[in-house]
Motif scaffolding. Structure first.
Motif, PDB file in Angstrom:
ATOM      1  N   TYR A 191       0.832  -1.197   0.000  1.00  0.00           N
ATOM      2  CA  TYR A 191       0.000   0.000   0.000  1.00  0.00           C
ATOM      3  C   TYR A 191       0.869   1.250   0.000  1.00  0.00           C
ATOM      4  O   TYR A 191       1.831   1.359   0.768  1.00  0.00           O
ATOM      5  CB  TYR A 191      -0.914   0.004   1.229  1.00  0.00           C
ATOM      6  N   ARG A 192       0.509   2.192  -0.857  1.00  0.00           N
ATOM      7  CA  ARG A 192       1.178   3.493  -0.903  1.00  0.00           C
ATOM      8  C   ARG A 192       0.102   4.561  -0.806  1.00  0.00           C
ATOM      9  O   ARG A 192      -0.797   4.633  -1.648  1.00  0.00           O
ATOM     10  CB  ARG A 192       1.979   3.647  -2.192  1.00  0.00           C
ATOM     11  N   TRP A 193       0.209   5.423   0.208  1.00  0.00           N
ATOM     12  CA  TRP A 193      -0.830   6.409   0.499  1.00  0.00           C
ATOM     13  C   TRP A 193      -0.394   7.802   0.055  1.00  0.00           C
ATOM     14  O   TRP A 193       0.766   8.188   0.196  1.00  0.00           O
ATOM     15  CB  TRP A 193      -1.130   6.429   1.990  1.00  0.00           C
ATOM     16  N   PHE A 194      -1.380   8.565  -0.472  1.00  0.00           N
ATOM     17  CA  PHE A 194      -1.161   9.939  -0.906  1.00  0.00           C
ATOM     18  C   PHE A 194      -2.217  10.835  -0.270  1.00  0.00           C
ATOM     19  O   PHE A 194      -3.350  10.410  -0.041  1.00  0.00           O
ATOM     20  CB  PHE A 194      -1.286  10.060  -2.424  1.00  0.00           C
ATOM     21  N   GLY A 200      -1.843  19.363  -4.289  1.00  0.00           N
ATOM     22  CA  GLY A 200      -1.820  18.189  -5.146  1.00  0.00           C
ATOM     23  C   GLY A 200      -1.451  16.975  -4.319  1.00  0.00           C
ATOM     24  O   GLY A 200      -0.995  17.089  -3.174  1.00  0.00           O
ATOM     25  N   TYR A 201      -1.640  15.783  -4.867  1.00  0.00           N
ATOM     26  CA  TYR A 201      -1.346  14.576  -4.105  1.00  0.00           C
ATOM     27  C   TYR A 201       0.155  14.432  -3.865  1.00  0.00           C
ATOM     28  O   TYR A 201       0.954  14.477  -4.801  1.00  0.00           O
ATOM     29  CB  TYR A 201      -1.865  13.338  -4.830  1.00  0.00           C
ATOM     30  N   LEU A 202       0.515  14.268  -2.590  1.00  0.00           N
ATOM     31  CA  LEU A 202       1.885  14.019  -2.163  1.00  0.00           C
ATOM     32  C   LEU A 202       1.920  12.703  -1.388  1.00  0.00           C
ATOM     33  O   LEU A 202       0.924  12.285  -0.803  1.00  0.00           O
ATOM     34  CB  LEU A 202       2.398  15.132  -1.248  1.00  0.00           C
ATOM     35  N   ASP A 203       3.085  12.057  -1.374  1.00  0.00           N
ATOM     36  CA  ASP A 203       3.244  10.920  -0.481  1.00  0.00           C
ATOM     37  C   ASP A 203       2.938  11.360   0.940  1.00  0.00           C
ATOM     38  O   ASP A 203       3.332  12.459   1.359  1.00  0.00           O
ATOM     39  CB  ASP A 203       4.670  10.372  -0.557  1.00  0.00           C
ATOM     40  N   ASP A 232      -9.114  17.202   4.043  1.00  0.00           N
ATOM     41  CA  ASP A 232      -8.099  16.395   3.368  1.00  0.00           C
ATOM     42  C   ASP A 232      -8.732  15.582   2.246  1.00  0.00           C
ATOM     43  O   ASP A 232      -9.886  15.153   2.344  1.00  0.00           O
ATOM     44  CB  ASP A 232      -7.457  15.398   4.341  1.00  0.00           C
ATOM     45  N   LYS A 233      -7.933  15.338   1.197  1.00  0.00           N
ATOM     46  CA  LYS A 233      -8.299  14.357   0.178  1.00  0.00           C
ATOM     47  C   LYS A 233      -7.202  13.291   0.158  1.00  0.00           C
ATOM     48  O   LYS A 233      -6.024  13.617   0.031  1.00  0.00           O
ATOM     49  CB  LYS A 233      -8.436  15.002  -1.201  1.00  0.00           C
ATOM     50  N   TRP A 234      -7.601  12.039   0.277  1.00  0.00           N
ATOM     51  CA  TRP A 234      -6.651  10.934   0.319  1.00  0.00           C
ATOM     52  C   TRP A 234      -6.928   9.957  -0.811  1.00  0.00           C
ATOM     53  O   TRP A 234      -8.062   9.824  -1.273  1.00  0.00           O
ATOM     54  CB  TRP A 234      -6.749  10.177   1.647  1.00  0.00           C
ATOM     55  N   LYS A 235      -5.881   9.272  -1.228  1.00  0.00           N
ATOM     56  CA  LYS A 235      -6.053   8.120  -2.110  1.00  0.00           C
ATOM     57  C   LYS A 235      -4.972   7.098  -1.776  1.00  0.00           C
ATOM     58  O   LYS A 235      -3.954   7.420  -1.148  1.00  0.00           O
ATOM     59  CB  LYS A 235      -6.000   8.513  -3.586  1.00  0.00           C
ATOM     60  N   VAL A 236      -5.214   5.879  -2.195  1.00  0.00           N
ATOM     61  CA  VAL A 236      -4.271   4.801  -1.896  1.00  0.00           C
ATOM     62  C   VAL A 236      -4.041   3.995  -3.163  1.00  0.00           C
ATOM     63  O   VAL A 236      -4.958   3.784  -3.960  1.00  0.00           O
ATOM     64  CB  VAL A 236      -4.797   3.899  -0.751  1.00  0.00           C
ATOM     65  N   ARG A 237      -2.825   3.605  -3.368  1.00  0.00           N
ATOM     66  CA  ARG A 237      -2.466   2.707  -4.471  1.00  0.00           C
ATOM     67  C   ARG A 237      -2.128   1.354  -3.862  1.00  0.00           C
ATOM     68  O   ARG A 237      -1.275   1.253  -2.971  1.00  0.00           O
ATOM     69  CB  ARG A 237      -1.278   3.247  -5.250  1.00  0.00           C
TER      70      ARG A 237
END
Length: 340
Positions: free
Chosen positions: A246-249, A255-258, A281-286
């Motif tokens: 999992y890598r979270w931003f 803009g999306y940062l680690d 906050d806006k989050w996303k996960v890869r």
């Protein structure tokens, strides 16, 4: 022959001259006039050829190919613009591109397991309000993260995840749109190098299926962020065992940062605690699926913007709606009495 006094005086003058140069250099602000205070390390001459590349055997059935493009590279990998580009400070109207190639890509027996692009840049002010947005694309497709990451007057390394399909034909055109949100000299940066890293194997192994992900439809400020891998089942077309990473931003207005670069912690599992998130906050996960041979696929999913509460508006209880009904009944009775 110079006397002892003359030698001492000459040395003193030389020291004063060198001290003056150093002081003048320290006073320069790279964001104000980069031509006056360019870091000496940027100007160091690369001893590499037009494109430094090679493969190594990892000893586990996989191989890693690396290729570096920098200011010393030449066509077809890089054609240096006049006055900007690798090794030179570049501004909003000095965007440029370069090419990465993977010579073995079209081998029918080869499987591309994973691809990364690692860019080393100077003075990327991406973590401040109204900061620097340096947009990086490969063949016109966004990477993750979408922008360079860095801080003022520092070297930074941004590692991008790249879809293997972008290099499957043997080449990928990379482009940087510098300070994309301004049309005047506001932020500038320079790139030291761009490194392509391809891990591959032979034998016809098929990568895992892309993970199927689920996240909540609402996230409150006091709730953790949780991503769930829903499938598929089986996870791999060859029946190989698969692990998920999992890598979270997070987008805090830059803009999306680690997540670790945005000072929200370095999360590597399925969950981000509520203590590391904030309202708006806006989050996303890869999520990356990796089989036992190192072949990878990934999916990503965005969370809804974090809000103060997810509670729906309460439905009024019976006494609240009973009073208007009683009033209507009373009014009807009153009107009937008037008619009588």
């Amino acid at each position: 022959m110079k006397t002892r006094t003359q030698i001492i005086m000459a040395l003193a003058v030389a020291c004063l001259f060198l001290t003056g140069i150093a002081a003048a250099s320290e006073e320069n602000d790279l964001n104000e006039d980069p031509s006056l205070a360019y870091p000496s390390s940027i100007r160091s001459v690369s001893i590499m050829a037009a494109s430094n590349e090679g493969s190594v055997d990892n000893g586990d059935g996989t191989f890693t190919f690396t290729q570096q493009v920098d200011e010393s590279s030449t066509t077809p990998h890089y054609i240096a613009p006049n006055g900007y580009g690798f090794g030179d400070y570049s501004w909003w109207n000095e965007d440029y591109g370069w090419m990465h190639t993977f010579p073995n890509a079209t081998d029918a027996n080869l499987t591309i397991n994973s691809v990364k692009l690692i860019i080393k840049a100077w003075d990327v002010d991406s973590n401040v309000a109204n900061g620097e947005f340096d947009h990086i694309t490969g063949d016109g497709v966004d990477f993750d993260p979408v922008y360079l990451q860095g801080t003022s007057s520092q070297w930074s390394i941004t590692e991008f995840d790249v879809a293997p399909a972008l290099i499957a034909d043997g080449n990928m055109n990379v482009f940087i749109d510098i300070d994309m949100n301004h049309n005047e000299d506001t932020w500038a940066t320079t790139l030291d190098s761009s490194k392509l890293v391809v891990t591959y194997s032979y034998g016809g192994n098929v990568p895992p299926y892309a993970p199927e992900l689920s996240v909540p439809t609402c996230v409150a400020n006091d709730s953790a962020l949780v991503v769930t891998v829903m499938g598929p089942n089986p996870a791999d077309p060859d029946g190989d065992a698969v692990i998920y990473t999992y890598r979270w931003f997070v987008d805090i207005g830059t803009g999306y940062l680690d997540d670790d670069f945005a000072d929200r912690g370095d999360h590597t599992g399925t969950t981000v605690p509520a203590a590391d998130t904030q309202i708006d906050d806006k989050w996303k996960v890869r999520v990356t699926a990796t089989d036992i041979y190192g072949a990878q696929t990934f999916s990503e999913i965005e969370f809804p913007v974090i809000v103060r509460t997810c509670q729906e508006e309460e439905i009024p209880e019976f006494p609240t709606i009973a009073l208007p009904v009683a009033a209507i009944i009373g009014l009807a009775f009153f009107m009937q009495r008037r008619k009588d």
